[in-house]
Motif scaffolding. Structure first.
Motif, short mmCIF file in Angstrom:
data_model
loop_
_atom_site.label_atom_id
_atom_site.label_comp_id
_atom_site.label_asym_id
_atom_site.label_seq_id
_atom_site.Cartn_x
_atom_site.Cartn_y
_atom_site.Cartn_z
N PRO A 189 15.89 31.91 38.28
CA PRO A 189 17.49 31.85 38.67
C PRO A 189 17.86 33.04 39.48
N ARG A 190 18.91 32.98 40.14
CA ARG A 190 19.48 33.91 41.02
C ARG A 190 19.91 35.17 40.04
N ARG A 191 19.79 36.41 40.55
CA ARG A 191 20.28 37.53 39.94
C ARG A 191 21.72 37.49 40.41
N ARG A 192 22.66 38.19 39.42
CA ARG A 192 23.92 38.44 39.82
C ARG A 192 24.17 39.56 40.38
N LEU A 193 25.19 39.53 41.05
CA LEU A 193 25.56 40.96 41.62
C LEU A 193 26.15 41.75 40.77
N SER A 194 25.92 43.05 41.09
CA SER A 194 26.46 44.15 39.94
C SER A 194 27.91 44.33 40.52
N ALA A 195 28.81 44.62 39.69
CA ALA A 195 30.35 44.91 39.73
C ALA A 195 30.46 45.97 40.95
N ARG A 196 29.50 46.83 40.81
CA ARG A 196 29.64 47.85 42.10
C ARG A 196 29.52 47.31 43.52
N THR A 197 28.40 46.20 43.63
CA THR A 197 28.03 45.88 44.86
C THR A 197 29.34 44.70 45.16
N LYS A 198 29.99 44.04 44.10
CA LYS A 198 30.82 43.05 44.43
C LYS A 198 32.24 43.91 44.94
N ARG A 199 32.37 45.21 44.38
CA ARG A 199 33.59 45.82 44.69
C ARG A 199 33.46 46.32 46.14
N TRP A 200 32.00 46.88 46.44
CA TRP A 200 31.84 47.27 48.03
C TRP A 200 31.90 46.14 49.02
N SER A 201 31.51 45.19 48.50
CA SER A 201 31.48 43.85 49.44
C SER A 201 33.08 43.41 49.82
N ILE A 202 33.98 43.39 48.64
CA ILE A 202 35.28 43.12 48.98
C ILE A 202 35.91 44.31 49.75
N ILE A 203 35.77 45.49 49.45
CA ILE A 203 36.23 46.66 50.38
C ILE A 203 35.71 46.30 51.83
N GLY A 204 34.52 45.98 52.03
CA GLY A 204 34.02 45.98 53.31
C GLY A 204 34.78 44.84 54.23
N ALA A 205 34.82 43.52 53.43
CA ALA A 205 35.39 42.56 54.05
C ALA A 205 36.93 42.91 54.41
N LEU A 206 37.46 43.30 53.40
CA LEU A 206 39.06 43.69 53.89
C LEU A 206 39.04 44.83 55.12
N ALA A 207 38.22 45.74 55.07
CA ALA A 207 38.35 46.74 56.25
C ALA A 207 38.02 46.05 57.61
#
Length: 151
Positions: A22-40
């Motif tokens: 099964p796939r491992r879920r992304l941590s909350a920190r990784t999700k937050r930085w991914s969203i910030i990077g996409a918005l930037a």
């Protein structure tokens, strides 16, 4: 029948081998930085497109036409360009079978202005025709290279 922990573990092992772990879920920190990077990246792309399209580009549109007679038509069009740029536009008058019955190349020189909204010019040009036309268009426009004043 009760299932022991060992049986459940071996069944899970068989499923993992068959279908993959099964796939491992992304941590909350990784999700937050991914969203910030996409918005930037989105803000950066929007700024780049806005600045890039605002300067150095040439746009033209048909505005209207008037068939004055069998030998004359008037074409209305708009050209958006930099203030110091020189452009040329090919104007055409077409008959009912879309054949070109009149053609003219017009030069649009530099003009005064300060803001981005003043880059747009509305123009009207007369085109002589061989036969009666039914429509007039700005077929294409292009920037003209200016000779350098250095030297």
């Amino acid at each position: 029948m009760t299932v022991t922990y060992e049986q459940r573990g071996s069944e899970q092992h068989e499923l993992d081998q068959r279908y993959g772990a099964p796939r491992r879920r992304l941590s909350a920190r990784t999700k937050r930085w991914s969203i910030i990077g996409a918005l930037a990246a989105a803000v950066g792309a929007a700024a780049w497109f806005t600045i890039d399209l605002a300067f150095g580009e040439l746009e033209y549109n048909d505005v209207g036409y008037q068939i004055v007679s069998d030998t004359r038509a008037v074409v209305d069009y708009e050209v958006t360009k930099d203030f110091d740029a020189t452009a040329q536009c090919a104007l055409q008058v077409l008959d009912e079978s879309y054949a070109v019955v009149g053609h003219r190349i017009v030069t649009i020189g530099p003009h005064e202005g300060q803001g981005a909204g003043e880059r747009r010019q509305y123009l009207r040009s007369e085109v002589r025709t061989e036969y009666g036309g039914v429509t007039g268009i700005a077929e294409s426009c292009w920037l003209v290279d200016q000779p350098s004043s250095e030297g």
